[in-house]
Scaffold this active site. Structure first.
Site, mmCIF file in Angstrom:
data_model
loop_
_atom_site.group_PDB
_atom_site.id
_atom_site.type_symbol
_atom_site.label_atom_id
_atom_site.label_comp_id
_atom_site.label_asym_id
_atom_site.label_seq_id
_atom_site.Cartn_x
_atom_site.Cartn_y
_atom_site.Cartn_z
ATOM 1 N N CYS A 271 0.701 -1.070 -0.065
ATOM 2 C CA CYS A 271 -0.215 0.085 -0.113
ATOM 3 C C CYS A 271 0.892 1.158 -0.016
ATOM 4 C CB CYS A 271 -1.134 -0.017 1.106
ATOM 5 S SG CYS A 271 -0.043 -0.166 2.829
ATOM 6 N N HIS B 128 -1.922 0.486 7.647
ATOM 7 C CA HIS B 128 -2.466 0.744 6.096
ATOM 8 C C HIS B 128 -2.174 2.342 5.765
ATOM 9 C CE1 HIS B 128 -4.619 -0.087 2.572
ATOM 10 N NE2 HIS B 128 -5.534 0.714 2.869
ATOM 11 N N ASP C 263 -8.031 4.473 -2.045
ATOM 12 C CA ASP C 263 -7.598 3.289 -1.101
ATOM 13 C C ASP C 263 -6.955 2.081 -2.226
ATOM 14 O OD1 ASP C 263 -6.998 0.977 0.335
ATOM 15 O OD2 ASP C 263 -8.866 1.413 1.665
#
Length: 576
Positions: A361, A492, A513
């Site tokens: 991520c 995250h 996202d």
């Protein structure tokens, strides 16, 4: 008829009884233990001893009184003393029986009675004749020694504890050394007694008491020695058990720490299980084995991946472009509940693939941020000739920044190596990479909640101030030239591409996202789009800590050097 009280024989008259007593029972009459006198009754014998043997009798009484004080007055000791005296009398009687004179019936008066005068004249005369006939004074001394040796063997002085060879020497010692004590009344003798402090035994001599107490101490010392040995063994056993328990506890703690460390290594991609390339190939093989990917598709994707890794540029297979423009059109024509909205400069969405799923991520958010900077002419000088790199290339770029001297502490935590690993990156690594590219940026740390229920309203206010320099008089939809914001929290990271101010004055972030796949993002390009999946209200962000990286311009060479020096001890702006 008359009956004898001694043997029970009956006679017809009183004279016959007297004759019977004289003839039959005179052999058992009372006898003097000192001079062999016999043939008298008990009262007459007591008178004889008091008159003829006063000195010896007085000494015996003194010894008896002293022994009573020294050895106590219990009944068993009295019985022992009486038994001892009876034995002595028996021995004296036996010693004198062979030479004692006899009193015949003819020597008695005609009326058969025994007069005191007769006793004192006749019997004393007989005793003197007996003593003269023997002419051995040593016999009396031997009798006395026999008496005292029987009673006090070995003879020990009751006053000072001295031991003599015989009773006569002891008698002389007592008379010469302790004559004053012999006349002391019995009541005063209590002053000479010593009580044992341990058992209560009464002693008449200090030395005897000391020896007696020493015996107690020896017994106590022996018992204490045994107790000490036992205590020492118990202590040693307890220490062994404690050491064994500590060893097991440390071993268990080490095992748990190692398991936690290995878990963290797996979680953050530091378990040496390979990097992007290995994971991409492994996951595609799984898809083929499950029948969800044709073998030809596998080989085609593998070839594309190898080409992308060779040139260091992302293949674009996970990119979705044009979302910012679609959002502008949406807010112009819909979103009646929104009072005003601010959008960042154009940005492409990148999502995770087979090669970075679960750990990529941070890299994907950097690709989104860089895609926006590449579309902004203000950053052409710093990013000249650059394209959006692939994940292994980003890892290599961060390693190069570390080699330049940026963030040595962060580099050490990641072992100075990212390529070939699945290591996570965060706000510090994004800041390091951008600064090495001469991109001016800042880290802001919202390290604790600033609102009710663990919310962070100050975070929303800061982002609003970043995008909206002038709020009043601005149109409903504002497309700014500001790059998107990198938003990091535990586990995250995401990219903030805008912020809404709703009619009820609440704020709502618009977030890309990297976990959202392309097929979902492409729905935003349709006419009937829904931005629900992009919206994050204050109540949706409740992590303990948030960090943001916001781009603010371009650095000069001198500013880059200064920031590199400052990164030796990395600090961030904290709010609150």
């Amino acid at each position: 008829m008359l009956s004898c009280d001694i043997c029970g024989e009956t006679v017809s008259s009183e004279p016959d009884m007297k004759a019977h007593l004289l003839i039959v029972h005179m052999e058992n009459e009372v006898m003097c233990p000192l001079c062999k006198l016999s043939g008298v009754n008990y009262d007459e014998m007591c008178f004889h001893i008091e008159a003829a043997h006063f000195e010896q009798n007085e000494l015996e009484r003194n010894f008896k009184r002293i022994n009573t004080v020294q050895y106590g007055t219990s009944e068993n000791r009295k019985d022992s003393s009486l038994q001892c005296r009876a034995d002595i009398n028996s021995s004296v009687h036996s010693a004198c029986a062979s030479n004692q004179p006899k009193i015949s019936a003819e020597s008695l008066p005609k009326d058969g009675t025994l007069k005191h005068k007769d006793f004192y004249s006749e019997n004393v005369t007989e005793s003197r004749k007996f003593l003269k006939s023997t002419e051995k004074q040593s016999d009396r001394t031997k009798i006395k020694e026999s008496i005292y040796e029987t009673m006090y063997s070995p003879p020990e002085c009751p006053f000072c504890g001295k031991i003599e060879d015989n009773s006569q020497d002891m008698e002389t010692h007592v008379k010469t050394k302790h004559a004053d004590l012999l006349d002391t009344p019995l009541e005063d003798c209590n002053q000479l007694l010593y009580d044992c402090p341990m058992c209560g035994l009464i002693c008449t001599n200090y030395h005897i008491l000391q020896e007696h107490v020493d015996l107690h101490l020896e017994e106590s010392s022996f018992g204490q020695g045994v107790d000490r040995v036992q205590c020492s063994r118990d202590l040693e056993l307890a220490q062994q058990l404690q050491q064994e328990e500590d060893r097991k506890r440390r071993s268990e703690e080490s095992r748990q720490e190692m398991e936690e460390f290995q878990k963290l290594q797996r979680q953050y991609g530091l378990d040496n299980s390979g990097g992007y390339k290995q994971q991409q190939l492994r996951n595609m093989e799984i898809e083929v084995n499950r029948g969800r990917m044709h073998p030809s598709e596998f080989h085609r994707r593998k070839a594309d991946m190898m080409e992308s890794l060779a040139i260091g540029i992302d293949d674009g297979k996970t990119k979705t472009s044009g979302i910012t423009e679609a959002l502008y059109r949406y807010y112009q024509n819909a979103a009646t509940d929104v009072r005003r909205v601010w959008l960042s400069a154009g940005v492409d969405h990148f999502h995770s693939s087979f090669g970075d799923k679960g750990w990529g991520c941070g890299y994907r958010n950097f690709q989104m941020l860089l895609s926006s900077l590449l579309q902004n002419d203000a950053y052409d000088d710093s990013l000249k000739g650059m394209s959006v790199p692939c994940i292994p290339k980003i890892q290599s770029m961060i390693e190069d920044a570390w080699k330049e001297g940026f963030d040595p502490q962060g580099a050490s935590q990641l072992n100075n190596r990212l390529q070939g690993t699945k290591a996570w990156i965060g706000a510090c690594e994004i800041y390091t990479l951008l600064t090495s590219l001469r991109i001016k940026c800042r880290i802001v740390d919202f390290h604790k909640s600033t609102g009710p229920l663990g919310t962070h309203p100050r975070l929303f206010e800061w982002i609003l101030s970043y995008y909206a320099s002038e709020r009043e008089g601005s149109p409903k939809v504002v497309c700014t030239s500001k790059p998107p914001i990198y938003l990091q929290h535990q586990g995250h990271s995401r990219t903030v591409v805008g912020i809404e101010e709703r009619k009820n004055r609440t704020l709502c972030l618009l977030v890309f996202d990297p976990g959202c796949p392309s097929r979902e993002m492409q729905k935003l390009l349709k006419q009937d789009m829904e931005v629900k999946q992009l919206r994050k209200f204050v109540g949706n962000l409740k992590h303990k800590q948030y960090q943001i990286v916001a781009v603010e311009g371009v650095l000069s060479s001198e500013e880059k050097i200064a920031r590199r020096q400052a990164s030796q001890v990395f600090t961030a702006e904290k709010i609150p």
